[in-house]
Enzyme design. Structure first.
Site, PDB file in Angstrom:
ATOM      1  N   LYS A 169      51.364 -41.429  69.124  1.00  0.00           N
ATOM      2  CA  LYS A 169      50.588 -42.463  69.875  1.00  0.00           C
ATOM      3  C   LYS A 169      50.113 -43.768  69.046  1.00  0.00           C
ATOM      4  O   LYS A 169      50.268 -43.577  67.963  1.00  0.00           O
ATOM      5  CB  LYS A 169      49.107 -41.731  70.058  1.00  0.00           C
ATOM      6  CG  LYS A 169      49.207 -40.432  71.103  1.00  0.00           C
ATOM      7  CD  LYS A 169      49.568 -40.907  72.579  1.00  0.00           C
ATOM      8  CE  LYS A 169      49.850 -39.505  73.289  1.00  0.00           C
ATOM      9  NZ  LYS A 169      50.074 -39.995  74.898  1.00  0.00           N
ATOM     10  N   HIS A 300      56.780 -36.724  82.589  1.00  0.00           N
ATOM     11  CA  HIS A 300      55.325 -36.621  81.725  1.00  0.00           C
ATOM     12  C   HIS A 300      54.805 -35.316  82.093  1.00  0.00           C
ATOM     13  O   HIS A 300      55.122 -34.654  83.145  1.00  0.00           O
ATOM     14  CB  HIS A 300      54.575 -37.763  82.256  1.00  0.00           C
ATOM     15  CG  HIS A 300      53.037 -37.322  82.039  1.00  0.00           C
ATOM     16  ND1 HIS A 300      52.030 -37.193  82.817  1.00  0.00           N
ATOM     17  CD2 HIS A 300      52.426 -37.827  80.769  1.00  0.00           C
ATOM     18  CE1 HIS A 300      50.864 -37.224  82.153  1.00  0.00           C
ATOM     19  NE2 HIS A 300      50.978 -37.569  80.736  1.00  0.00           N
TER      20      HIS A 300
HETATM   21 MG    MG Z   1      52.039 -40.956  77.909  1.00  0.00          MG
END
Ligand code: MG
Length: 366
Positions: A169, A300
């Site tokens: 992230k 996803h």
């Molecule tokens: Mg994502």
């Protein structure tokens, strides 16, 4: 075959750890969905997932907009049912968001019935495109609440376990700190491991261009969700600005929106999510459209990979399946199996969406 009844549910399941991206802090997941029963004695289960809020909104949509219109229908006419539901009671208030997620649960349950009736795993009921085990990437090493030491330790551990692709992230206020974290992970895993980054929509266009410039040198396989998912124009400008491929799709709710992204060259990799785009029926349309444009699909993990492990084996243009192994023993009867950096081909008939009776009873809150 006729649908005789359907019952909605919400399960609230703790994930056993705390994980964060630039938008969410997650400790529990909700599974909002339904079980559809037929006169052939075959039941189908479909669900969609939230990160701890909104499950009852989705359940209300299932109960008040969809269930009545399913009774008496033949589940094998799933594409006709999809159109009828989409242009039915939900159309005035829906077309994206909770209603689409509710329709996804219905559509997945119907395809689960079709595959079980054929006595085939869903991927084969859809027409298998590859028999081999599934190439994957792991998102679980790169949460934003991890320190740099944690990031590099976890990344190295996953590489030791056989993973060849990792995602981390980004999206901190200070993009230079993002750069330090990406640099540390790349250094710790070497240049043979694929590395991707995900900003979870945090940036505006100026910061996205700046952040992309700062991390460009680390040989990233993609930059995911840099901007608001409705802002196609800014994605196109960013894509012209950076050599890092742009990936998105987990918050794109319609085939039309995917078409516009592709047509405007605002995206390089499609991450269409079966739980967000309205189910298996539209997911297949988006994947086929991407294939026509020579674009890879890397879904996803909004379903915790249970359904997507089948979907990616039914299309020719799949690259990497996202996996987030957050629990040792999940709530599913046929939990995905990860071995040697791959996802083992599912064999049980259906869409792998059935929960164990024990988990269903323990976690059901509505
Ligand atoms: Mg994502």
């Amino acid at each position: 075959m006729k649908i005789t009844s359907a019952e909605s549910f919400v399960l609230d399941v703790p994930i056993g750890s705390e994980i964060a991206d630039s938008m969410q802090f997650v400790t529990r997941l909700e599974f909002a969905g339904l079980t559809i029963r037929t006169d052939a004695g075959i039941d189908g289960t479909g669900y969609t997932v939230t990160v701890g809020a909104g499950g009852r909104v989705i359940q209300t949509a299932i109960d008040t907009l969809y269930i009545d219109d399913l009774i008496g229908k033949d589940p094998r006419n799933v594409r006709e049912i999809w159109q009828e539901l989409y242009f039915g009671k939900a159309h005035w208030i829906g077309r994206a968001g909770a209603t689409t997620m509710a329709q996804a649960a219905v559509d997945i349950a119907l395809w689960d019935i079709i595959a079980k009736a054929a006595d085939l795993p869903l991927w084969q009921a859809l027409g298998g495109a590859r028999q081999a085990d599934i190439p994957i990437y792991n998102t679980h090493a790169g949460w934003l609440n991890y320190s740099i030491d944690q990031l590099t330790d976890e990344a190295r551990q996953l590489v030791d376990q056989g993973y060849t692709a990792l995602k981390m992230k980004v999206g901190l206020k200070d993009s230079k700190e993002d750069r330090r974290r990406v640099a540390a992970v790349r250094k710790s895993i070497g240049d043979r491991i694929l590395l991707m980054v995900d900003a979870n929509q945090k940036w505006d266009l100026m910061q996205a261009c700046e952040a992309a410039r700062l991390i460009e040198e680390f040989d990233l396989s993609w930059l995911e969700e840099p901007l608001h998912p409705d802002d196609i124009r800014s994605h196109r400008i960013l894509n012209e600005h950076t050599s890092i491929p742009i990936a998105l799709g987990e918050h794109v709710y319609t085939t039309h929106a995917f078409r516009d992204y592709i047509e405007q060259r605002a995206v390089d990799l499609i991450q269409v999510d079966v739980c967000r785009v309205g189910g298996i029926t539209p997911w297949l349309e988006v994947a086929a459209m991407a294939n026509a444009f020579n674009i890879r699909v890397c879904p996803h993990a909004g379903d915790l990979m249970q359904v997507h492990q089948h979907m990616v084996k039914a299309i020719p243009n799949h690259w990497l399946l996202e996996v987030i192994p957050i629990w040792e023993k999940g709530p599913f009867k046929h939990q995905i199996r990860l071995e040697d950096g791959k996802c083992v081909s599912p064999e049980a008939p259906g869409a792998s969406t059935d929960f164990t009776a024990e988990a269903f009873e323990k976690y059901r809150v509505s």
